[in-house]
Design an enzyme around this catalytic site. Sequence first.
Site, PDB file in Angstrom:
ATOM      1  N   ASP A   1      10.010  -1.998  -2.570  1.00 29.19           N
ATOM      2  CA  ASP A   1       9.633  -0.624  -2.246  1.00 29.19           C
ATOM      3  C   ASP A   1      10.040  -0.306  -0.811  1.00 29.19           C
ATOM      4  OD1 ASP A   1       8.556   1.887  -2.484  1.00 29.19           O
ATOM      5  OD2 ASP A   1       6.748   1.175  -3.480  1.00 29.19           O
TER       6      ASP A   1
ATOM      7  N   ASP B   1       4.352  -9.861  -3.955  1.00 28.17           N
ATOM      8  CA  ASP B   1       5.077  -8.654  -4.295  1.00 28.17           C
ATOM      9  C   ASP B   1       4.082  -7.501  -4.189  1.00 28.17           C
ATOM     10  OD1 ASP B   1       7.006  -6.929  -5.116  1.00 28.17           O
ATOM     11  OD2 ASP B   1       6.975  -7.496  -7.214  1.00 28.17           O
ATOM     12  N   LYS B   2       4.555  -6.267  -4.277  1.00 26.75           N
ATOM     13  CA  LYS B   2       3.632  -5.133  -4.131  1.00 26.75           C
ATOM     14  C   LYS B   2       2.783  -5.002  -5.393  1.00 26.75           C
ATOM     15  CE  LYS B   2       4.950  -0.854  -4.270  1.00 26.75           C
ATOM     16  NZ  LYS B   2       3.984  -0.322  -5.234  1.00 26.75           N
TER      17      LYS B   2
ATOM     18  N   PHE C   1      17.368   9.685  -3.355  1.00 30.69           N
ATOM     19  CA  PHE C   1      16.612   9.456  -2.135  1.00 30.69           C
ATOM     20  C   PHE C   1      17.366   8.514  -1.202  1.00 30.69           C
ATOM     21  CE2 PHE C   1      13.616   6.986   0.394  1.00 30.69           C
ATOM     22  CZ  PHE C   1      12.920   8.004   1.040  1.00 30.69           C
TER      23      PHE C   1
ATOM     24  N   ARG D   1      -0.928   9.221   1.081  1.00 31.04           N
ATOM     25  CA  ARG D   1       0.528   9.340   1.162  1.00 31.04           C
ATOM     26  C   ARG D   1       0.890  10.804   0.936  1.00 31.04           C
ATOM     27  NH1 ARG D   1       2.716   4.141  -2.252  1.00 31.04           N
ATOM     28  NH2 ARG D   1       1.264   2.636  -1.375  1.00 31.04           N
TER      29      ARG D   1
ATOM     30  N   ASN E   1      12.552  -9.472 -11.308  1.00 25.68           N
ATOM     31  CA  ASN E   1      13.233  -9.524 -10.018  1.00 25.68           C
ATOM     32  C   ASN E   1      12.631 -10.578  -9.096  1.00 25.68           C
ATOM     33  OD1 ASN E   1      10.879  -7.861  -9.968  1.00 25.68           O
ATOM     34  ND2 ASN E   1      11.470  -7.156  -7.951  1.00 25.68           N
ATOM     35  N   ASP E   2      11.465 -11.084  -9.450  1.00 26.83           N
ATOM     36  CA  ASP E   2      10.831 -12.131  -8.641  1.00 26.83           C
ATOM     37  C   ASP E   2      11.160 -13.536  -9.136  1.00 26.83           C
ATOM     38  OD1 ASP E   2       9.467 -10.135  -7.139  1.00 26.83           O
ATOM     39  OD2 ASP E   2       7.956  -9.995  -8.697  1.00 26.83           O
TER      40      ASP E   2
ATOM     41  N   GLY F   1       7.422  -9.401 -11.830  1.00 29.74           N
ATOM     42  CA  GLY F   1       8.622  -8.836 -12.443  1.00 29.74           C
ATOM     43  C   GLY F   1       9.752  -9.833 -12.518  1.00 29.74           C
TER      44      GLY F   1
END
Length: 922
Positions: free
Chosen positions: A581, A428-429, A467, A523, A670-671, A668
Amino acid sequence: MLAPGSNPFHSLETQTTSPSPPSSHSCTFSNSASPPLAKGQTPHPSNGRPAQELITKFSDYQPTQIRYFTFHSTKYYWNNEVQNFKVLTGLEDLQVSCSTLHLEHTAGLSRNLQEYRRLFFGVNEIAVKVPSVFKLLIKEVLNPFYIFQLFSVILWSADEYYYYAVAIVFMSVISIATSLYTIKKQYIMLHDMVAAHSVVRVSVCRANNEIEEILSTDLVPGDVMVIPRNGTIMPCDAVLISGTCIVNESMLTGESVPVTKTNLPNPASGQQGEVDDAYNTEEHKRHTLFCGTNVIQTRFYTGELVKAVVICTGFSTAKGQLVRSILYPKPTDFKLYRDAYLFLLCLVAVAGIGFIYSIVLSILNKVPAKTIIIESLDIITITVPPALPAAMTAGIVYAQRRLKHIGIFCISPQRINLCGQINLVCFDKILEEATEEETSLHNRIMPTVVRPPKQLLPPEPVLSFPFSSALQRMSIVARVLGEKRMDAYMKGAPEAVASLCKKETVPENFAEVLESYTREGFRVIALAHRRLEAASSLDHIESNMEFLGLIIMQNKLKAETPGVLQDLHKANIRTVMVTGDNMLTAISVARDCGMIPPEDKIIIADALHPHDGQAAKITWRYADKPQKPRLELVLHGTVFARMAPDQKTQLIETLQGVDYFVGMCGDGANDCGALKRAHGGISLSELEASVASPFTSRTPNISCVPSLIREGRAALITSFCVFKFMALYSIIQYISVTLLYSILSNLGDFQFLFIDIAIILLIVFTSNLNPAWKELVSRRPPSGLISGPLLFSVFALKCSRINPDFLSTSSVCNLSSNQNLSDHNDTEIDEHNIQNFENTSLFYVSSFQYLIVAIVFSKGKPFRQPSYKNWPFVLSVVSLYFFLLFIMFHPVKGIDEFLEVGKSNFCHFKLANIFRTCWYLG
C-alpha cells in the site's frame, strides 16, 4: 543444443551461417524432454523436434551449436561477446523504447520465428515437478545422523545386540516416513496451485494479419496476444498496446481491489508530455498484465481489438519468480544445529581416546581380533547416541501438536525451534479487515452536490490517468453515451486537489476542517470535477477544476491488534510493517495500532531507481518538516510501503543479514517469497500463501504470532535440555564402559536395553511434554550450544559425578579382593564376564545418575511450565527411582537374571555400598 542461429531476437534471414566453436568445458547439448500433450491437444512442431525441423526448413544454414545449462528452473546461455553465461528473460532484454515497441513489435510473429524463439525460451509453463518417493528418501537418509544410525545398527547386529537395534530402526522408519509424507504433500499442494489455469487457449496475431488460436504453452516473447472481451487468466507477462483492461492482481499484490490497466503510450504519435523511455516492467506496470492475474473485463473503441505484446514467459514471469522463490529458498541456517554437530565432533574426539585405550587393553589381554574391533567401535556408538535425532524431534512433535490445538498448522516442523529466537516480526497490512466510510455533508465543506443525470446508462470512460504517488491524485475523463460533452473527475490528496481547483470553489475554512479530521485519525480524499468539450492533455484537463468536497474514511483496527503488538514490545520484539500500500496509509495504520508511538517523529525515505543516467538515490524528509536526517534504514525503519513481492523477500534477507531472527505474517500470494524466506513465516490465509508458509493460522488475526513465538521458545529450550541430557547420558555411559573394559568386563545387553529404553527414551519422551509459559518475557533463549552457561552446566555436573564413579569401582574391587567375593564357589562366572560386582555397582550408580541429570536439566520457566506440572515426567522419574531402589535392596531372582546383575553374596555388596549409594542419591 543445435539451432539455426544464435540470437532469438534476430530474424532467421539475418542469422550467421558459421557455427560457434565447441568448448572443452561445454555443459549441455540437448533439449529437455517435451511435456506430454494435454487431452485434446493436437501435435505441434514445438512438441516434437523443433530444432531439427527448423534446420530442415532452412537447409542452406549450417546449424549453430548453443551451449547452456539449467539451474533452479532457469537456463543460462553462453554469450560469446561477454565470454560468460547469461539469462534470457524476454523482450525486456532488448531495452526497446516505447515507440519502438509500438512500431516494430505489434505486427506479430510468423510461425517459423515463433518456433525458433521457443528453442531458447522453452515451453511457456511453470512446471513444479513432484519428486518421487525414492528421490526424497535418498535425500532424507543422507542426513549424517541417519548414516551414523545405520553404522550403529550394523555394529550392534554383529555384536548380537538385536533388541536396541530393532528399536532404533523402528523409530528411524517412523521419523523418515513422517518427514517424507510432509514434504511430498507440500510439493503436491504447490503443484496443484501452480497447475490451476496454467494451460489455456489464446488467440495470437500473425505477421500476415491472421488470428490464430494456440495453446498458451506455445507463447514466446514477441507474440501479440488478443485479450478476450470476457477476460482470462493471464498465462504470461504482457504489455497492453491497445484498449484497457480491468484486472484483479490479488495473486501478486494481496489487494483484491480491481486495477485498471491502460495501453502503453506511444510517444511517436505526437501526444504531449510523453517521454520515450525504454520499456521497463516496474516503471510501466500500469500498462502491464502480469502472469497469474485475472483479467475481469476489457474495453475497446471503434472496433479495435485489445492486444498485448508478450514480454516474458515461464519462470521469467512475475508468477514464475514467485514460484521459484518458493521452490528454491535460500537455506536458513540455525546456530543450534551447527553447534550440535560441533559438540558431537568433540564427543567423537573423546571417544577416539577410549577407542585407542580399548584396543591397547584388548591386545595386552590377548583378546580375539573380532572382539577388539567390535568393542572398540562400540565406544563410538556409546559417545554419540543414535537415539539423539528421535529425542530432539520429540519436543518439536509435541509443540506441533500444541500449535495444531490452537489452530496453527505447521508443514515445516524444524522451523518451530527457529521461532523461539524471533526478535523481529514483519507484518503485511493485515492489522486493519473493514473500512467505514462517512461522507461529510457540511455546507461549508461541500458547497456543490453533484447528482447523477437521469439516465439508465452510466458515463463511459474515455481516458484514465491512474493514481500517481508523485502527483498524489488520479483523474478520469468520461462521457454520457450519445452525447459529445465530456466530464473530468479527479480524486486525491486534499492539498493536491485543492491546488488545481478554482479558488472560489474552495471553502475558506478548508485548511481548518481538513486538519480537524486528520488529527482524529481519519483518512481524507478530495473530489473535483470539470466539464470538457474535447479530450486534451493531462495538464489541461487537471486545471480550473471545481472543488466538490471531501470523503472521510476510517479504518478500524482489529480488536486483538493493539494488545498483541503491546505484548511483542514488552518482550523486546521489534515490529515492522511491510506492505504494498502507499506510505501515508501504512503510516496511519502504524500510528493507530501503536507500532509508531505518538511522540515519535516520522521520517520518510524515498528510494529512487536509476534514471536517465543518474544513479539510484534515497531522499529523506520528515513527514512534518522538510529536514534531511541520516539513518540506517534497516535498523530503524518501521514502515516499508509500496513493496513488491521480491522487495519483501529482499527486506527479510537484509534483516537476517544484520543478525535478526525474522518472523513474517501475511495473507496473500504476494507474501509467499517472504513467508518462505523468514525464519518463521505464518500465513493468515489458507489459499496460495499457505503453500509457501511454514505455518498457517485459522484465526484471521495476528494473535497467533505471540502464541507461535511462545511455543517456539518452549520447543527450543526443550531441545537444549534434551541435548544436554543426551550428552551427559553418553558421557556417563562412556566412562562406565571404559572402566569396565579395564577389568575385561562390560554392561550386559539387557542392561544396555534397560538403560536405553526404560530410562533414557522414557525420560526423553516425557520431559518434552512441558507446555509453553503463559506469557512472553523480555529474555530470549540462547541461540547456540557453544555458550558459557550451557557448557558449564554440562561439564560441571559431569565433573561432580566422575570422581564417585572411580571411587565406586575401586571400592568394590577392594571389597571383592578382601572378602574373596570373586571366588568361583560363590560367584557364577559367565562367558562375557558380565555378572560381577564391578558391573553391578556401576549399573546401579549410572542408572541413578541418569535420573539425577534428567531432574537437573528439566528447566521450566520463564519459557516452559515447571516440570512438576508435567505429571508423566514426574511419574516416570519416581517410578524408576523406586524400582531401582527396590531391586537393589530386595533382589528378585527373575529381574536379576534378566539384567545379569551379580547374585551371590549380594548382601556383602549391599551393606558395603548402601551408605555410598545414599550419598550419590543426595
